[in-house]
Structure formats: structure tokens, C-alpha cells
Motif scaffolding. Structure first.
Motif, PDB file in Angstrom:
ATOM      1  N   LEU A 314      50.982  37.986  13.259  1.00  0.00           N
ATOM      2  CA  LEU A 314      50.300  39.283  13.251  1.00  0.00           C
ATOM      3  C   LEU A 314      51.030  40.256  12.341  1.00  0.00           C
ATOM      4  N   ASP A 315      50.310  40.761  11.328  1.00  0.00           N
ATOM      5  CA  ASP A 315      50.888  41.830  10.518  1.00  0.00           C
ATOM      6  C   ASP A 315      51.037  43.067  11.389  1.00  0.00           C
ATOM      7  N   PRO A 316      52.089  43.804  11.265  1.00  0.00           N
ATOM      8  CA  PRO A 316      52.249  45.007  12.088  1.00  0.00           C
ATOM      9  C   PRO A 316      51.205  46.047  11.742  1.00  0.00           C
ATOM     10  N   GLN A 317      50.844  46.867  12.758  1.00  0.00           N
ATOM     11  CA  GLN A 317      49.908  47.968  12.503  1.00  0.00           C
ATOM     12  C   GLN A 317      50.547  48.947  11.531  1.00  0.00           C
ATOM     13  N   PRO A 318      49.714  49.713  10.796  1.00  0.00           N
ATOM     14  CA  PRO A 318      50.287  50.684   9.873  1.00  0.00           C
ATOM     15  C   PRO A 318      51.160  51.688  10.615  1.00  0.00           C
ATOM     16  N   PRO A 319      52.263  52.089  10.035  1.00  0.00           N
ATOM     17  CA  PRO A 319      53.148  53.036  10.720  1.00  0.00           C
ATOM     18  C   PRO A 319      52.454  54.374  10.969  1.00  0.00           C
ATOM     19  N   ALA A 320      52.931  55.078  11.988  1.00  0.00           N
ATOM     20  CA  ALA A 320      52.295  56.331  12.413  1.00  0.00           C
ATOM     21  C   ALA A 320      52.265  57.367  11.294  1.00  0.00           C
ATOM     22  N   ASP A 321      53.346  57.440  10.484  1.00  0.00           N
ATOM     23  CA  ASP A 321      53.362  58.450   9.424  1.00  0.00           C
ATOM     24  C   ASP A 321      52.330  58.136   8.335  1.00  0.00           C
ATOM     25  N   LYS A 322      52.053  56.817   8.131  1.00  0.00           N
ATOM     26  CA  LYS A 322      51.020  56.423   7.166  1.00  0.00           C
ATOM     27  C   LYS A 322      49.638  56.817   7.668  1.00  0.00           C
ATOM     28  N   VAL A 323      49.393  56.589   8.959  1.00  0.00           N
ATOM     29  CA  VAL A 323      48.114  56.976   9.566  1.00  0.00           C
ATOM     30  C   VAL A 323      47.924  58.486   9.461  1.00  0.00           C
ATOM     31  N   LYS A 324      48.980  59.236   9.733  1.00  0.00           N
ATOM     32  CA  LYS A 324      48.925  60.699   9.658  1.00  0.00           C
ATOM     33  C   LYS A 324      48.620  61.162   8.235  1.00  0.00           C
ATOM     34  N   GLU A 325      49.262  60.521   7.273  1.00  0.00           N
ATOM     35  CA  GLU A 325      49.059  60.885   5.867  1.00  0.00           C
ATOM     36  C   GLU A 325      47.610  60.638   5.432  1.00  0.00           C
ATOM     37  N   VAL A 326      47.080  59.450   5.792  1.00  0.00           N
ATOM     38  CA  VAL A 326      45.713  59.095   5.400  1.00  0.00           C
ATOM     39  C   VAL A 326      44.690  59.958   6.135  1.00  0.00           C
ATOM     40  N   THR A 327      44.984  60.295   7.386  1.00  0.00           N
ATOM     41  CA  THR A 327      44.090  61.181   8.145  1.00  0.00           C
ATOM     42  C   THR A 327      43.984  62.543   7.467  1.00  0.00           C
ATOM     43  N   ALA A 328      45.115  63.106   7.077  1.00  0.00           N
ATOM     44  CA  ALA A 328      45.122  64.408   6.390  1.00  0.00           C
ATOM     45  C   ALA A 328      44.382  64.317   5.058  1.00  0.00           C
ATOM     46  N   PHE A 329      44.617  63.227   4.316  1.00  0.00           N
ATOM     47  CA  PHE A 329      43.937  63.023   3.034  1.00  0.00           C
ATOM     48  C   PHE A 329      42.422  62.925   3.237  1.00  0.00           C
ATOM     49  N   SER A 330      42.002  62.216   4.293  1.00  0.00           N
ATOM     50  CA  SER A 330      40.576  62.020   4.570  1.00  0.00           C
ATOM     51  C   SER A 330      39.887  63.337   4.901  1.00  0.00           C
ATOM     52  N   LYS A 331      40.534  64.168   5.710  1.00  0.00           N
ATOM     53  CA  LYS A 331      39.947  65.467   6.072  1.00  0.00           C
ATOM     54  C   LYS A 331      39.750  66.342   4.839  1.00  0.00           C
ATOM     55  N   GLU A 332      40.755  66.354   3.979  1.00  0.00           N
ATOM     56  CA  GLU A 332      40.670  67.148   2.754  1.00  0.00           C
ATOM     57  C   GLU A 332      39.596  66.594   1.820  1.00  0.00           C
ATOM     58  N   SER A 333      39.549  65.266   1.702  1.00  0.00           N
ATOM     59  CA  SER A 333      38.581  64.626   0.808  1.00  0.00           C
ATOM     60  C   SER A 333      37.151  64.829   1.292  1.00  0.00           C
ATOM     61  N   ASN A 362      42.743  49.265   5.634  1.00  0.00           N
ATOM     62  CA  ASN A 362      43.918  48.709   6.330  1.00  0.00           C
ATOM     63  C   ASN A 362      44.789  49.773   7.005  1.00  0.00           C
ATOM     64  N   VAL A 363      44.285  51.013   7.065  1.00  0.00           N
ATOM     65  CA  VAL A 363      45.023  52.075   7.756  1.00  0.00           C
ATOM     66  C   VAL A 363      44.183  52.633   8.910  1.00  0.00           C
ATOM     67  N   LEU A 364      42.923  52.995   8.621  1.00  0.00           N
ATOM     68  CA  LEU A 364      42.019  53.501   9.655  1.00  0.00           C
ATOM     69  C   LEU A 364      40.983  52.433   9.977  1.00  0.00           C
TER      70      LEU A 364
END
Length: 500
Positions: A314-333, A362-364
């Protein structure tokens, strides 16, 4: 107080509510209520009929106030009783006031006509609806007072027959009880209406009913066959006798904390439904991408040189800081993506959507609300640009996400399936398109009924895709015969059907 299918009762936690007086079946109309008063939004005043609330390319303008627009003389005549006082007031003032003021004025004129009593089979008079003025913050009270001042200038009977407190009460009732009116395709809110009886139905985040706006029928040759526009309360599943009737006041595709905040700010109550109490669905709506399984080849410990085992890690889930970064990017986008879509710049919307989806991959998870929103805009943009194969894939993933989050008979799910079915059909994936259209039809028959414009459109598409499938099967069968249809003939047939 009772209606044919329901009765008014006092709930310990929620106050007034409605409950079923007999067992109700899926899709059954529990309550159909004409609007007490309704108006078109200011921004769509020249694009939507002020009588039936249908969007039309060519509308006829009222020659007196030059503000109200109608499909034809039939719609104008049907609306004249409501519009005549508004028409005179607009001419006197010199311009139309905002939608809040127009709706309040219409409520006052209706109130005068009905003498403040319940009418048209209403379970409660509009005057007796809650206004929650005591719960409004200072900023909202200032806006409300501005509307009160504008109403006093616009509506002559307001100052003569109503105190300022009465007028404030009407604006409070509108704020807490108005329902959105959609266009005939169910795609956009085009106005507001007040429906007193429906205001008695309480909210639930996993409701047993849905409200749908029916535009009525004014086109029949005989006026005896005309039907009023109305809001319909329809059962989403079988409802037991004595069970409380509920529908969703807010978009249910939101995290429980966000839904509770919206309900508190707009309707002034704390939602304690089971879904909110258990935060059901929140994990999926904010999920990171699922762990991926990757194959690796490891030598056997016992016989390292003779035997090789394939194992899966099993590949590890994306780290929490990566999820946070992509979430912020998605809201802005999403702000940029949705603006580009609204402005009709579909190439820009698609470009931004691709960038955002690539970042989210692979993040959300596909059930994440931000990813679903991007899927929706991307499907729309790809469809406008006629990139149907790509649109079909995006729409498929969107529908699969919705199916995990929404009730089986949810109108939003049905509309998403209809959109996905259409793009699959246009992409030449006829069987997949037909199956999605059939699923959408079953859902929207429950939420909208057989006479709604959306359901009639779906019925026509279902019939067409069925014919197309039959024809393609005949072509395939013909290939097995000595006189088989040529490849060019097959493509010609497909092309013809696509145009249809």
C-alpha cells in the motif's frame, strides 16, 4: 389543521411541522401550492417571463411600465391581477425597486386582497409565518431598514395601512421563508416566491421529500385546462403514516459544519438531525485520495534464488500538509474557474480545470467536494467545446462521486446523471448514455413528476437513444450476413443519429 395527505402538529424540538396522515409512495405529490407572491430576480428581469418564470429568447415587454416581460399575451393576462398595482407603482416612481422590495409590495397587495386570511387551501396565513427579526445581526437589520424605506416610497398602501413594524415583519418573513424558483430546465434559480404552507415543512439533511417548482401550463387551447405555476412537495421514498415530512433547506453537498452554519445564519436554528449529529458523509466529502496498491517483486526468503513472489504494498496516503496545500489551491482556482465559466470563456475554464484536476490527482478523492465542483465545470466547458469523449469520462467520475454522497432519489444526482448521459451519447457511447439517461429519468420522475419540462426532455432523449441502440444493433447483426452494411454506411447512420 389538516390537508389531504398531512396534518399540522407541534414538535417538541422544532415547533410547528407537517406529518403524513397516511402512507405515501415514492414520487407522490404530498402538497402542491401556488405562490402567495413571487418575483423574477433583478439580474434576469428581461430574460425570464414574469408570469411563468420560463427563460425565453424573445419576450414581450409590458408597454406601460416597460419593466415586466412575458412569453406572450396569455402569460401577461394570467399575471395582470398581480402586476397591475406593481405596474402603476413603477410608473409613479420612475424605476423598478430591487427584488426584495418588489416581493414585499406584492405580499402587501395580496394581503389586502385576502384581508390577511389564509386562502387557496393554505394551511397558514402568510402573516403568521416566523420573521426572526430578533435574531438578525446589526448589519442585516440596516439592510432591512433600507428596504423598508424604499418600500414606503414605492408602495402607496404601505404608509397608509401598515406600521413600520408590520413592514419589517413582512421583510423578515421573506428572508426566512422564500424559496428559489428555477427555470424550466431546472438549471438556474431565476426568482423567489413565498409559499406559506410549505414554510411549515421542517428541514432535514437526509430528507424524505423534495420541493420542485412546476411552471404550470398556460398554452392549452381551452383555459379550463390551464394550470397555475406551483411548488410541489414530492415523496423521495415510501413515507409511513405519522412520519414527519421534511426537505432540505440548503445544498446537502456540504460538510455538516457548513450546513449548520448556513442554517443558523439564514433560518436561525441549530440542526440536530442524525446526519449532522453523526457527521455522516463528512469523511467522504473531505477525503484524501485512496491508497494505491502497487505491485513489487520480492525474492523468497526461503529460496531467494529459486523462487520469486509478487507482493502488493500500500502506497501511503498523501501527507496532511500536501492535502492542505492542494485544498487551498483548489479553493483559489475554483473562483477563477467558475468565473470563466459564467463569463462564457470555456477555453480558459477548461485550462484552469485541467490544471486543478492534475494538482488534485492522487491527493483528493473523487468524492471530495472541491474535486466534484471542478468535475462539474470541466464537464460543462468540455461539452461547449464539443470534446465529448473527455467530457464523458469527467462526467462519469462526477456521477460516481455523487452516488456515494447523495440519496438514491436526489434531484441533484438525477440532473448530474442526465448531463453525463447526454455527453456519453454525443461521444458515441450510446449504450452508456442510454443507461445513464434511464437512471436519471427514474430519479426525476420521483422528484419532478411526468409533466415537468425536464422529465419530458428526458423522455424524448430516452426514446431517441433507444431507437439509436436498436438501429446500431441491426447494423451489427447485418455485418454477420452476406450482404453486410459497409463501414461508411454505418458511420453515415451514426452521424445521422448524432444530429438527431
Amino acid at each position: 389543521m389538516t390537508g389531504g395527505n398531512m396534518e399540522l402538529f407541534e414538535s417538541e424540538k422544532k415547533g410547528r411541522g407537517l406529518r403524513a396522515t397516511r402512507e405515501l409512495q415514492t414520487g407522490e405529490v404530498v402538497l402542491a401550492e401556488p405562490s402567495y407572491s413571487a418575483v423574477v430576480f433583478d439580474s434576469l428581469a428581461y430574460q425570464v417571463c414574469h408570469s411563468c418564470f420560463r427563460r425565453q429568447a424573445k419576450l414581450h415587454r409590458c408597454t406601460q411600465c416597460r419593466f415586466a416581460h412575458y412569453c406572450d399575451r396569455t402569460c401577461q393576462t394570467a399575471c395582470w391581477e398581480e402586476h397591475k398595482q406593481e405596474c402603476a407603482a413603477i410608473r409613479t416612481l420612475g424605476f423598478p425597486p430591487n427584488q426584495n422590495v418588489r416581493l414585499a409590495a406584492r405580499m402587501m397587495w395580496r394581503r389586502k386582497k385576502d384581508q390577511g386570511l389564509a386562502s387557496d387551501g393554505q394551511l397558514v396565513a402568510a402573516d403568521l409565518l416566523q420573521d426572526h427579526l430578533g435574531d438578525l445581526p446589526e448589519e442585516e437589520l440596516k439592510k432591512l431598514q433600507s428596504d423598508v424605506d424604499n418600500l414606503l416610497k414605492f408602495c402607496s398602501i404601505a404608509a397608509k395601512h401598515h406600521s413600520v413594524e408590520d413592514i419589517r415583519h413582512i421583510f423578515g418573513v421573506i428572508r426566512c421563508n422564500r424559496l428559489p424558483l428555477t427555470d424550466q430546465r431546472g438549471r438556474q434559480d431565476v426568482g423567489w416566491g413565498v409559499f406559506p404552507s410549505l414554510s411549515l415543512v421542517n428541514h432535514d439533511c437526509w430528507p424524505n421529500c423534495a420541493v420542485t417548482f412546476n411552471h404550470g401550463n398556460q398554452s392549452a387551447v381551452s383555459s379550463a385546462l390551464h394550470s397555475k405555476m406551483r411548488m410541489e412537495l414530492r415523496a423521495l421514498r415510501k413515507i409511513s403514516e405519522g412520519e414527519e415530512l421534511t426537505f432540505g433547506y440548503v445544498d446537502l453537498l456540504n460538510l455538516s459544519a457548513d450546513r449548520q452554519q448556513q442554517l443558523k445564519e439564514r433560518f436561525h436554528f441549530d440542526c440536530s438531525c442524525q446526519r449532522c449529529s453523526q457527521h455522516a458523509g463528512d469523511d467522504l466529502m473531505s477525503a484524501a485520495a485512496e491508497s494505491k496498491v502497487s505491485g513489487q517483486t520480492w525474492p523468497s526468503v526461503q529460496q531467494p534464488e529459486a523462487l520469486v513472489h509478487e507482493v502488493f504494498v500500500l502506497d501511503p496516503q498523501p501527507p496532511a500538509d500536501k492535502v492542505k496545500e492542494v485544498t487551498a489551491f483548489s479553493k483559489e482556482s475554483l473562483q477563477k474557474i467558475e468565473k470563466a465559466g459564467t463569463d462564457g470563456d470555456y477555453r480558459e475554464a477548461l485550462k484552469l480545470s485541467h490544471e486543478c484536476l492534475e494538482k488534485q490527482e492522487n491527493v483528493l478523492a473523487d468524492t471530495h467536494l472541491l474535486r466534484l465542483r471542478v468535475f462539474g465545470v470541466a464537464t460543462e466547458a468540455l461539452s461547449h467545446l464539443k470534446k465529448f469523449s473527455e467530457a464523458a469520462e469527467v462526467a462519469r467520475r462526477m456521477v460516481e462521486g455523487y452516488e456515494k454522497l447523495l440519496q438514491p432519489n436526489n434531484a441533484q444526482l438525477g440532473m448530474a446523471m442526465m448531463k453525463a448521459g447526454v455527453v456519453h451519447w454525443h461521444a458515441g457511447q450510446v449504450e452508456a448514455g442510454h443507461n445513464l439517461i434511464c437512471k436519471a429519468y427514474r430519479i426525476l420522475m420521483a422528484t419532478h413528476g411526468p409533466n415537468h419540462s425536464v422529465t419530458k426532455d428526458l423522455e424524448a432523449m430516452r426514446s431517441q437513444t433507444e431507437k439509436e441502440l436498436k438501429m446500431l444493433k441491426e447494423i451489427d447483426a447485418g455485418k454477420k450476413q452476406p450482404m453486410a452494411a459497409s463501414s461508411s454506411a454505418e458511420e453515415t447512420a451514426k452521424g445521422f443519429l448524432r444530429k438527431q
